[in-house]
Design a protein around this motif. Structure first.
Motif, mmCIF file in Angstrom:
data_model
loop_
_atom_site.group_PDB
_atom_site.id
_atom_site.type_symbol
_atom_site.label_atom_id
_atom_site.label_comp_id
_atom_site.label_asym_id
_atom_site.label_seq_id
_atom_site.Cartn_x
_atom_site.Cartn_y
_atom_site.Cartn_z
ATOM 1 N N PHE A 70 -34.857 57.061 -52.820
ATOM 2 C CA PHE A 70 -35.556 58.147 -53.517
ATOM 3 C C PHE A 70 -35.771 59.253 -52.493
ATOM 4 O O PHE A 70 -36.119 58.989 -51.348
ATOM 5 N N LEU A 71 -35.579 60.468 -52.924
ATOM 6 C CA LEU A 71 -35.645 61.585 -51.990
ATOM 7 C C LEU A 71 -36.501 62.715 -52.575
ATOM 8 O O LEU A 71 -35.995 63.766 -52.947
ATOM 9 N N PRO A 72 -37.808 62.483 -52.637
ATOM 10 C CA PRO A 72 -38.650 63.493 -53.296
ATOM 11 C C PRO A 72 -38.897 64.739 -52.446
ATOM 12 O O PRO A 72 -39.285 65.764 -52.980
ATOM 13 N N GLY A 73 -38.689 64.643 -51.125
ATOM 14 C CA GLY A 73 -39.066 65.780 -50.287
ATOM 15 C C GLY A 73 -40.575 65.904 -50.255
ATOM 16 O O GLY A 73 -41.296 64.905 -50.338
ATOM 17 N N ARG A 74 -41.047 67.131 -50.175
ATOM 18 C CA ARG A 74 -42.506 67.334 -50.167
ATOM 19 C C ARG A 74 -43.044 67.360 -51.589
ATOM 20 O O ARG A 74 -42.380 67.846 -52.500
ATOM 21 N N MET A 75 -44.266 66.922 -51.757
ATOM 22 C CA MET A 75 -44.786 66.826 -53.123
ATOM 23 C C MET A 75 -45.972 67.728 -53.429
ATOM 24 O O MET A 75 -46.353 67.850 -54.581
ATOM 25 N N LEU A 76 -46.549 68.362 -52.409
ATOM 26 C CA LEU A 76 -47.759 69.137 -52.678
ATOM 27 C C LEU A 76 -47.541 70.213 -53.741
ATOM 28 O O LEU A 76 -48.219 70.251 -54.767
ATOM 29 N N LYS A 77 -46.562 71.068 -53.510
ATOM 30 C CA LYS A 77 -46.397 72.196 -54.442
ATOM 31 C C LYS A 77 -45.914 71.730 -55.812
ATOM 32 O O LYS A 77 -46.309 72.292 -56.831
ATOM 33 N N SER A 78 -45.067 70.706 -55.830
ATOM 34 C CA SER A 78 -44.578 70.292 -57.147
ATOM 35 C C SER A 78 -45.712 69.627 -57.936
ATOM 36 O O SER A 78 -45.800 69.793 -59.147
ATOM 37 N N ASN A 79 -46.586 68.904 -57.244
ATOM 38 C CA ASN A 79 -47.737 68.354 -57.964
ATOM 39 C C ASN A 79 -48.654 69.466 -58.480
ATOM 40 O O ASN A 79 -49.136 69.412 -59.610
ATOM 41 N N LEU A 80 -48.881 70.468 -57.630
ATOM 42 C CA LEU A 80 -49.734 71.592 -58.067
ATOM 43 C C LEU A 80 -49.109 72.283 -59.274
ATOM 44 O O LEU A 80 -49.781 72.603 -60.254
ATOM 45 N N LEU A 81 -47.797 72.508 -59.180
ATOM 46 C CA LEU A 81 -47.113 73.187 -60.283
ATOM 47 C C LEU A 81 -47.240 72.359 -61.568
ATOM 48 O O LEU A 81 -47.606 72.877 -62.625
ATOM 49 N N ASP A 109 -41.526 65.462 -45.040
ATOM 50 C CA ASP A 109 -40.594 65.163 -46.131
ATOM 51 C C ASP A 109 -40.549 63.663 -46.362
ATOM 52 O O ASP A 109 -40.404 62.899 -45.410
ATOM 53 N N MET A 110 -40.640 63.270 -47.607
ATOM 54 C CA MET A 110 -40.409 61.862 -47.911
ATOM 55 C C MET A 110 -38.889 61.753 -48.078
ATOM 56 O O MET A 110 -38.340 62.114 -49.114
ATOM 57 N N ALA A 111 -38.230 61.273 -47.031
ATOM 58 C CA ALA A 111 -36.758 61.331 -47.010
ATOM 59 C C ALA A 111 -36.173 59.928 -47.081
ATOM 60 O O ALA A 111 -35.471 59.487 -46.186
ATOM 61 N N LEU A 112 -36.475 59.236 -48.159
ATOM 62 C CA LEU A 112 -36.028 57.854 -48.284
ATOM 63 C C LEU A 112 -34.680 57.792 -49.002
ATOM 64 O O LEU A 112 -34.476 56.988 -49.915
ATOM 65 N N GLY A 113 -33.804 58.689 -48.610
ATOM 66 C CA GLY A 113 -32.482 58.725 -49.232
ATOM 67 C C GLY A 113 -31.527 59.498 -48.351
ATOM 68 O O GLY A 113 -31.944 60.213 -47.431
ATOM 69 N N ASN A 114 -30.245 59.350 -48.626
ATOM 70 C CA ASN A 114 -29.211 60.004 -47.826
ATOM 71 C C ASN A 114 -28.817 61.367 -48.356
ATOM 72 O O ASN A 114 -28.613 62.303 -47.607
ATOM 73 N N GLY A 115 -28.659 61.445 -49.673
ATOM 74 C CA GLY A 115 -28.128 62.684 -50.225
ATOM 75 C C GLY A 115 -28.311 62.726 -51.727
ATOM 76 O O GLY A 115 -29.371 62.364 -52.248
ATOM 77 N N GLY A 116 -27.252 63.132 -52.408
ATOM 78 C CA GLY A 116 -27.320 63.396 -53.848
ATOM 79 C C GLY A 116 -27.863 62.254 -54.682
ATOM 80 O O GLY A 116 -28.634 62.466 -55.616
ATOM 81 N N LEU A 117 -27.468 61.035 -54.315
ATOM 82 C CA LEU A 117 -27.878 59.892 -55.113
ATOM 83 C C LEU A 117 -29.402 59.711 -55.112
ATOM 84 O O LEU A 117 -30.029 59.504 -56.151
ATOM 85 N N GLY A 118 -29.991 59.825 -53.922
ATOM 86 C CA GLY A 118 -31.435 59.667 -53.811
ATOM 87 C C GLY A 118 -32.176 60.854 -54.402
ATOM 88 O O GLY A 118 -33.226 60.704 -55.043
ATOM 89 N N ARG A 119 -31.629 62.035 -54.186
ATOM 90 C CA ARG A 119 -32.288 63.226 -54.733
ATOM 91 C C ARG A 119 -32.231 63.192 -56.259
ATOM 92 O O ARG A 119 -33.180 63.572 -56.938
ATOM 93 N N TYR A 615 -30.731 68.954 -41.849
ATOM 94 C CA TYR A 615 -30.704 69.291 -43.273
ATOM 95 C C TYR A 615 -31.453 68.220 -44.072
ATOM 96 O O TYR A 615 -31.195 67.030 -43.943
ATOM 97 N N ASN A 616 -32.392 68.676 -44.872
ATOM 98 C CA ASN A 616 -33.141 67.761 -45.747
ATOM 99 C C ASN A 616 -33.631 68.570 -46.948
ATOM 100 O O ASN A 616 -33.267 69.749 -47.101
ATOM 101 N N VAL A 617 -34.432 67.960 -47.796
ATOM 102 C CA VAL A 617 -34.838 68.655 -49.023
ATOM 103 C C VAL A 617 -35.574 69.957 -48.695
ATOM 104 O O VAL A 617 -35.316 71.006 -49.289
ATOM 105 N N SER A 618 -36.465 69.893 -47.715
ATOM 106 C CA SER A 618 -37.246 71.098 -47.404
ATOM 107 C C SER A 618 -36.386 72.228 -46.853
ATOM 108 O O SER A 618 -36.633 73.397 -47.139
#
Ligand code: GL7
Length: 806
Positions: A70-81, A109-119, A615-618
């Motif tokens: 799973f590759l959520p990246g950062r969650m603060l802003k998306s939770n606020l949104l 970053d919560m980077a528990l993934g490699n790329g597209g599949l996790g994202r 390179y990561n989600v952020s």
């Protein structure tokens, strides 16, 4: 729930006092971030509990999305949104002299993934909650996420990603929900007093799986689902066995690292144990929950539970479900099998042979003896049933256990009721080539679900300037329903709108230019074309083709300094798997070429190359809004879908692509005039494979441009790549260019020249860009998960239960 700005400010200060005994003025950014996170979490905790209770009270069928990444990246802003309080929070913080965007950078970053599949898994989590679907994620809580990448002398260096070092504000440890997972040892079947055969375990190891839950907040709908990630611990009963530090370490290491490899199955024991660990823990907890709260007979499980196998890593879901139904629930094999197939569904994410997992029988037997016994039985029964219906050869080729190996894709297809690909072309290839044998056997099981992206994050959160223009132009409904982006089509000839969008792009480009300067010391002009290729580094994705073109431009400019062309900044972001030597060689060559070109006074700022590290989600969130050109240049047939192509399009970049993966559907959406397509088609690629007539040597001999470009790798033109340059050269000539770069080179160059020309006509370019934004709505993961929900999982959305509620 509206949030009053003043109350928000008071609450933030109050929590700071309570938790840190501090006034705002004295608090660090980190302390404020954690306080804000706790405040946000508190705002959705009631909804989280209510959602859970609602599903239970109404006996709602739920899907469990099993994914090793799973590759959520950062969650603060998306939770606020999603809570509808992003603007209020931003204003309140501004009042307090704090910039939300700076604060958000504190989050790891919560980077528990490699790329597209996790994202993709994380985009789905967002859309499942936002669509009001009862759905939960199930995965592994790795102590270390995907490695941190640095460049030293142009080489990739990997550092550990200690994302949990300062704690994770979003997760809740639920010790009371822990389960035991048994691995290793021996298993034999013994007759019980009532004449049944039951497995007896000997010398097995017991692992304690402890879940950490994270709320997945839906967009303004009071739905909060759960992402459950499992961590390993030593159970009390086993303490005696682990007295040495070393022994403990070995066990605790099981969930320490994410395998940094998105394509090569490494055949490692730890990986297989990881796979079983989260599968077994997940299924045990599903069954326990079902029995405790639903109080329905186990025979009805498939009416209330759907399990999704995301790629083959969780394929053991099939035998594990069988184990529980037979060994523990004492169902007959036939009944258990019927339930299992109805519950399970599977997505294939790649046609690359090396990524289709296989394990040796020996390893499987040693590591997971009971699983192996069950898979043997599944395999035997499969042969028995199918040999009456199909030719012997076909049945043999599709067996789960074959040539000393256990085939996880075969297991996933045979043990589930649905197999889908992730873009039309990919799904067609599965049926016609890669899984053709299975398509003959199970034609009804195959279907397509084109990937999608969490559009709210990839527009509203990452690209405020563009979002504001959209609001002014087409109103705000697109924020909820990205299908409404199509309203923008009415403005494709509206000069004022085109200019406003261009201004927004310019702001984003300047911001990225500042970031580039800050991190790499490279100065780039926001007037240049920002040409972007961001994805894992892999030969089939052909970052090297991009580099070949850059070298050609460089040579052209050196030869003819008065050559007319637009200024360009080539931006790369890519990690190479640590064991993937060739990919690392390409990184080194890009970095050395960058060094050469960026510092050549003859070139000045006409071409710049920027390889942004880590390179990561952020980082994607910074690059994507600033992109003009989106490079999607994999060899046709190789990229199952791609999803950055969708994010870039949504942000107004023009796609430069082969007809591969979802690029085909992007072209259908925007029309031929608003995309640059080049290269072989997938059919032509397969023709080469069939005729075996590809000759890179001939292309080299006959094409002077190619020759000059390739020679640059070995004749000292690019410094410091004596070995790497030779390796690249040999891979293309001596080893005959596996991904046909040289064959596609001319048409790629031609497409790039057209882009250069088009950018010169700004109105023309801006119109193309607008059309891309306007047609991006169909690639929303909201849409994709609705299709999964309806066709595969058979779960109902909030709309149906809101009416029920009354
Ligand atoms: C991938 C595919 O390579 C990619 O094309 C696809 O978009 C993604 C999500 O479906 O899945 N498969 C894979 O193993 N990884 C991917 O990104 C790592």
């Amino acid at each position: 729930m509206a949030l009053d700005k003043e109350i928000f400010k008071e609450e933030l200060k109050q929590r700071l006092r309570e938790n840190y005994a501090m006034e705002l003025e004295d608090a660090s950014e980190q302390e404020i971030f954690y306080t804000l996170g706790a405040l946000v979490k508190a705002r959705y905790s009631d909804a989280w509990r209510d959602t859970w209770k609602y599903y239970v009270d109404k006996n709602k069928k739920q899907v469990y999305y099993f994914s090793i990444e799973f590759l959520p990246g950062r969650m603060l802003k998306s939770n606020l949104l999603n809570l509808g309080i992003l603007d209020t929070a931003r204003e309140a913080l501004t009042d307090l002299g704090i910039h939300l965007d700076d604060l958000a950078e504190v989050e790891k970053d919560m980077a528990l993934g490699n790329g597209g599949l996790g994202r993709l898994a994380s985009c789905f989590m967002d859309s499942i909650a936002s669509g009001g679907f009862p759905g939960n994620g199930n995965g592994i809580r790795y102590d270390y996420g995907l490695f941190k990448q640095r460049f030293v002398d142009g080489y990739q260096v990997e550092l550990p990603d200690e994302w949990l070092q300062s704690g994770n504000i979003w997760e809740v440890r639920r010790e009371s929900k822990a389960v035991d997972v048994r691995v290793g040892g021996h298993v034999y079947l013994a007759e019980t007093n009532d004449g049944k055969l039951k497995p007896v375990y000997e010398n097995e190891r017991v692992l304690r799986a402890v879940p950490y839950d994270t709320g997945m907040v839906g967009y303004e709908n009071n739905v909060v689902n759960t992402l459950r990630l499992w961590a390993v611990e030593i159970p009390d009963s086993e303490e005696d066995k682990y007295q040495s530090i070393q022994g403990r370490r070995e066990l605790e290491d099981l969930t320490a690292v994410l395998y940094p490899d998105d394509s090569n199955e490494q055949g490692r024991l730890i990986r297989l144990t990881q796979e079983y660990f989260f599968v077994s823990a997940g299924i045990q907890s599903i069954i326990r929950h079902y029995k405790k709260w639903f109080q329905k007979p186990i025979s009805k499980l498939s009416e209330y539970v759907s399990i999704h196998i995301n790629d083959t890593h969780p394929a053991l879901c099939v035998p594990e479900m069988m184990r529980i139904l037979i060994d523990e629930e004492e169902l007959s094999w036939e009944q258990a099998w019927d339930i299992t197939v109805k519950v399970m569904s599977y997505t294939n994410h790649t046609i690359m042979a090396e990524a289709l997992e296989k394990w040796s029988i020996d390893l499987m037997q040693r590591t997971l003896p009971r699983m192996y016994q069950i898979m043997e039985e599944i395999d035997a029964r499969y042969v028995q049933t199918m040999q009456e219906l199909h030719p012997h050869d076909l049945v043999e080729r599709t067996r789960i256990i074959r040539n000393g190996q256990v085939h996880m894709a075969h297991l996933s297809i045979i043990g589930s009721h649905s197999t889908n690909g992730v873009a039309k072309l990919h799904s067609d290839l599965l049926k016609s080539v890669v899984l053709h044998d299975f398509y003959i056997i199970y034609p009804d099981r195959f279907n397509n679900k084109t990937n999608g992206i969490a559009q709210r994050r990839w527009s509203q959160i990452v690209n405020e300037p563009m979002s504001n223009v959209l609001d002014e132009t087409i109103g705000k409904t697109w924020r909820q329903d990205s299908g409404d982006l199509k309203l923008l089509r009415n403005y494709q000839s509206d000069q004022a709108v085109l200019e406003k969008l261009a201004e927004a792009k310019k702001i984003n480009k300047q911001k990225l230019a500042d970031y580039i300067l800050g991190t790499t010391d490279i100065e780039v002009s926001a007037d240049a074309i920002f040409d972007v290729q961001i994805k894992r580094l892999h030969a089939y994705k052909r970052q090297l083709l991009n580099l070949l073109h850059i070298i050609k431009l460089y040579q052209d400019l050196k030869e003819n300094p008065s050559l007319e062309m637009q200024k360009r900044v080539f931006i790369f972001g890519a990690k190479a798997a640590p064991s993937y030597h060739y990919a690392k060689v390409i990184i080194k060559c890009i970095n050395e070429t960058a060094n050469l070109i960026n510092n050549d006074p003859d070139i000045k700022d006409r071409i710049k190359i920027v390889f942004l590290p880590n390179y990561n989600v952020s980082l994607a969130e910074k690059i994507i809004p600033a992109a003009d050109v989106s490079e999607q240049i994999s060899l046709a047939s190789k990229e199952a879908s791609g999803t950055s192509n969708m994010k870039l399009m949504l942000n107004g970049a023009i796609t430069l692509a082969t007809l591969d993966g979802a690029n085909v559907e992007i072209r259908d959406a925007v029309g031929d005039d608003n995309i640059y397509i080049f290269g072989l088609t997938e059919k032509e690629v397969y023709e080469y494979y069939e005729n075996q007539e590809y000759s890179a040597q001939r292309l080299y001999d006959e094409n002077a441009v190619i020759r000059r470009v390739l020679n640059a790798f070995i004749d000292g033109t690019i410094p410091n790549i004596v070995y790497e340059g030779r390796e690249i050269f040999d891979s293309l000539i001596k080893y005959n260019d596996e991904y046909f770069l040289l064959r596609d080179f001319d048409s790629y160059v031609e497409a790039q020249e057209e882009i250069d020309k088009a950018y010169g006509d700004q109105t023309f370019w801006q119109k193309m860009s607008l059309i891309n934004i306007a047609n991006a709505g169909r690639f929303s993961s909201d849409e994709t998960v609705s299709r999964y929900a309806e066709d595969i999982w058979k779960i109902e959305s909030k709309d149906s239960f809101v009416t029920e509620k009354g």
